[in-house]
Design an enzyme around this catalytic site. Structure first.
Site, short mmCIF file in Angstrom:
data_model
loop_
_atom_site.label_atom_id
_atom_site.label_comp_id
_atom_site.label_asym_id
_atom_site.label_seq_id
_atom_site.Cartn_x
_atom_site.Cartn_y
_atom_site.Cartn_z
N ARG A 1 8.24 6.84 3.78
CA ARG A 1 7.14 6.93 4.97
C ARG A 1 7.23 6.68 5.86
O ARG A 1 6.70 5.01 5.69
CB ARG A 1 6.05 7.61 3.97
CG ARG A 1 5.76 8.05 2.51
CD ARG A 1 5.66 9.43 3.25
NE ARG A 1 5.31 10.16 4.46
CZ ARG A 1 3.92 10.55 4.95
NH1 ARG A 1 3.60 9.80 4.05
NH2 ARG A 1 4.08 10.78 5.89
N HIS B 1 -4.12 6.23 6.09
CA HIS B 1 -4.70 7.54 5.75
C HIS B 1 -6.66 7.34 6.02
O HIS B 1 -7.39 6.12 6.23
CB HIS B 1 -5.11 7.58 4.11
CG HIS B 1 -3.64 8.10 3.40
ND1 HIS B 1 -3.23 9.10 3.19
CD2 HIS B 1 -2.48 7.11 3.34
CE1 HIS B 1 -2.12 8.65 2.15
NE2 HIS B 1 -1.68 7.56 2.47
N TYR C 1 7.46 3.26 3.93
CA TYR C 1 6.84 2.70 2.34
C TYR C 1 7.90 4.01 1.24
O TYR C 1 8.36 5.12 1.87
CB TYR C 1 5.58 3.72 1.83
CG TYR C 1 5.25 3.90 0.20
CD1 TYR C 1 5.06 2.83 -0.25
CD2 TYR C 1 5.73 5.59 0.29
CE1 TYR C 1 4.89 3.67 -1.97
CE2 TYR C 1 4.78 5.92 -1.04
CZ TYR C 1 4.83 5.02 -2.19
OH TYR C 1 4.60 5.50 -3.69
N TYR D 1 1.22 0.11 -2.01
CA TYR D 1 0.09 0.73 -2.43
C TYR D 1 -0.21 -0.40 -3.80
O TYR D 1 0.19 -0.37 -3.86
CB TYR D 1 -0.47 2.39 -2.75
CG TYR D 1 -0.57 2.79 -1.29
CD1 TYR D 1 -1.06 2.84 -0.47
CD2 TYR D 1 1.00 3.18 -1.29
CE1 TYR D 1 -1.32 3.48 0.33
CE2 TYR D 1 1.37 3.86 -0.27
CZ TYR D 1 -0.15 4.06 1.52
OH TYR D 1 0.10 5.02 2.16
N HIS E 1 1.61 4.39 7.87
CA HIS E 1 0.27 4.86 8.68
C HIS E 1 -0.65 3.87 7.95
O HIS E 1 -0.78 3.74 6.79
CB HIS E 1 1.17 6.86 7.91
CG HIS E 1 1.13 6.54 6.07
ND1 HIS E 1 2.35 6.28 5.90
CD2 HIS E 1 -0.10 7.08 5.09
CE1 HIS E 1 1.97 6.77 4.55
NE2 HIS E 1 1.19 7.25 3.99
#
Lengths: 189, 252
Positions: B171, B176, B161, B122, B174
């Site tokens: 994770r 968000h 992630y 990120y 995905h």
């Protein structure tokens, strides 16, 4: 027909470069404006530095027809430059800072129907919170009306929905996700 | 690289906690239980008191903010544009419709997305795991739904992630999503997943939705007709907003 809804998921820790926007806390400014601010706190009483607080509210006259333009863009750079200040959008969005603190500048809402008790509607999102929460901010002038609206709820609990006046035009409202004096969160049905 | 503290639980311990949590019926079967021990950050961040039920057809929350042409720029829905070069990774389009529980489209409303880059990193200071940042990808976008409730984004497929919930926690990839309906009560923040991800079963965030059919609603489907030859892969994900407005209509 009733479709099953899409489930909620946590906002996670990394919304900070996507959801907050320039002027997100400046719902309305001017001589009539008030500041509402506070902390988001967890069940240990520690500040929550990765929460997002959203406000939706009526205008001073009680109107709920907020205008577009909360995220007004510069057409040259594409950057969000904030509201132009002429229309009331009724929408605010602020992340908590490293101290778990948030603040908005707005106007005290009017009654959204004759006789209604005015309030700011609040949605709270945070890392660790799997499904966001709704609460309400009532200004202290409306403490009696709040108690009359919720006669079955204890005064101690209802006090968690009341902002406290710190000085002229400045109000404090802490959001306690858990524990002693846990904020009332609402479920509109 | 930082090793998680040795007090962090193992995947096996988290798996056991997921099995245990599956035995507890959530207050609302469509949504995660906010008190979900396998997602350890939820422990101090969920209310213990029941929510206060309110029935008021004139509540402020049954209206909501509106957005318009000034709130989005035309480039906002293409996350591969706007910087000096092309981001690394596989170009995808993600499209679908936003409807309420009656199936009515949610027109002209704001959809916001954010995601990791193709390496699973990120663009945020708090993500310092050793995967490369991409100078050509910030990873957030916005659009307004059209009159039919449809939205569309062009982006790159995000990577899985790593996080610190437990040892070797990853994770699934995905995106968000943040969504508005016609009422503030329909406000929704969620995550879209990609079909067939082998990490699903290990992930306490996805598993916090304990009903399999509800979990499946968080997974996009690959749509070959949306793929563009020699350009992009297409995924379709429709979103149904919860909220009492539609309930009122259903009861009539």
């Amino acid at each position: 027909m009733s479709l099953p809804p899409t489930p909620a998921q946590t906002v996670g820790p990394f919304f900070g470069y996507a959801l907050p926007f320039t002027g997100g806390g400046d719902i309305a400014e001017g001589p009539e404006s008030i500041t509402v601010h506070g902390l988001v706190l967890d069940g240990a009483g520690d500040p929550v530095p990765d929460a997002l607080v959203e406000i939706w509210q009526a205008d001073r006259d009680g109107s709920l027809t907020g205008a577009p333009g909360s995220l007004r863009h510069d057409q040259v750079t594409g950057e969000v430059i904030g509201r132009h200040g002429l229309d009331f959008t009724g929408f605010g969005r602020v992340p908590t800072d490293a101290d778990g603190h948030w603040a908005v500048r707005t106007v005290a809402p009017g009654p959204h129907r004759p006789g209604a008790t005015p309030y700011l509607a609040v949605a709270v999102f945070a890392r660790g919170l799997l499904h966001h929460l709704h609460t309400r901010i009532y200004l202290p002038d409306h403490a009696d009306a709040l108690r009359a609206d919720f006669p079955d709820t204890g005064a101690d609990r209802l006090a968690t929905l009341l902002a406290t006046r710190e000085r002229d035009r400045r109000y404090r409202f802490d959001i306690r996700l858990q524990g002693d004096r846990e904020t009332i969160f609402v479920d509109l049905r | 690289m930082t090793t998680p503290p040795t007090t962090a639980p193992t995947q096996a311990e988290i798996d056991a906690a997921i099995v245990e949590a599956d035995r507890t019926a959530p207050p609302d079967p469509h949504h995660p239980n906010r008190d979900y021990p396998p997602y350890r950050s939820s422990a101090l961040r969920h209310p213990r008191q029941p929510l206060l039920p309110i029935v008021d057809p004139e509540a402020v929350e049954l209206a909501g903010p509106v957005f318009g042409a000034t709130d989005v720029s035309s480039l906002d829905s293409d996350l591969t544009l706007g910087l000096a070069g092309e981001p690394a990774g596989q170009r995808i389009t993600v499209t679908g419709r936003v409807v309420d529980r009656s199936g009515r489209p949610v027109p002209r409303q704001l959809v916001e997305i954010w995601q990791a880059n193709a390496a699973g990193r990120y663009a945020h200071d708090l993500d310092q795991h050793p995967a490369p940042l991409d100078p050509n990808f910030t990873g957030f976008g916005r659009c307004l739904t059209d009159d039919d409730g449809s939205y569309a984004f062009t982006t790159i497929r995000p990577g899985a992630y790593p996080w610190r919930n437990h040892v070797n926690a990853w994770r699934p990839a995905h995106i968000h999503f943040s969504l508005f309906g016609t009422a503030f009560t329909q406000r929704m923040v969620t995550q879209m997943y990609f079909p067939g991800d082998p990490l699903f079963r290990y992930d306490p965030v996805l598993r916090s939705v304990t009903d399999q059919a509800a979990r499946d609603r968080l997974v996009a489907r690959y749509d070959h007709d949306l793929s563009v030859a020699e350009w992009s892969l297409g995924f379709r994900w429709d979103i149904v907003l919860d909220g009492p407005i539609s309930t009122l209509f259903e009861d009539r």
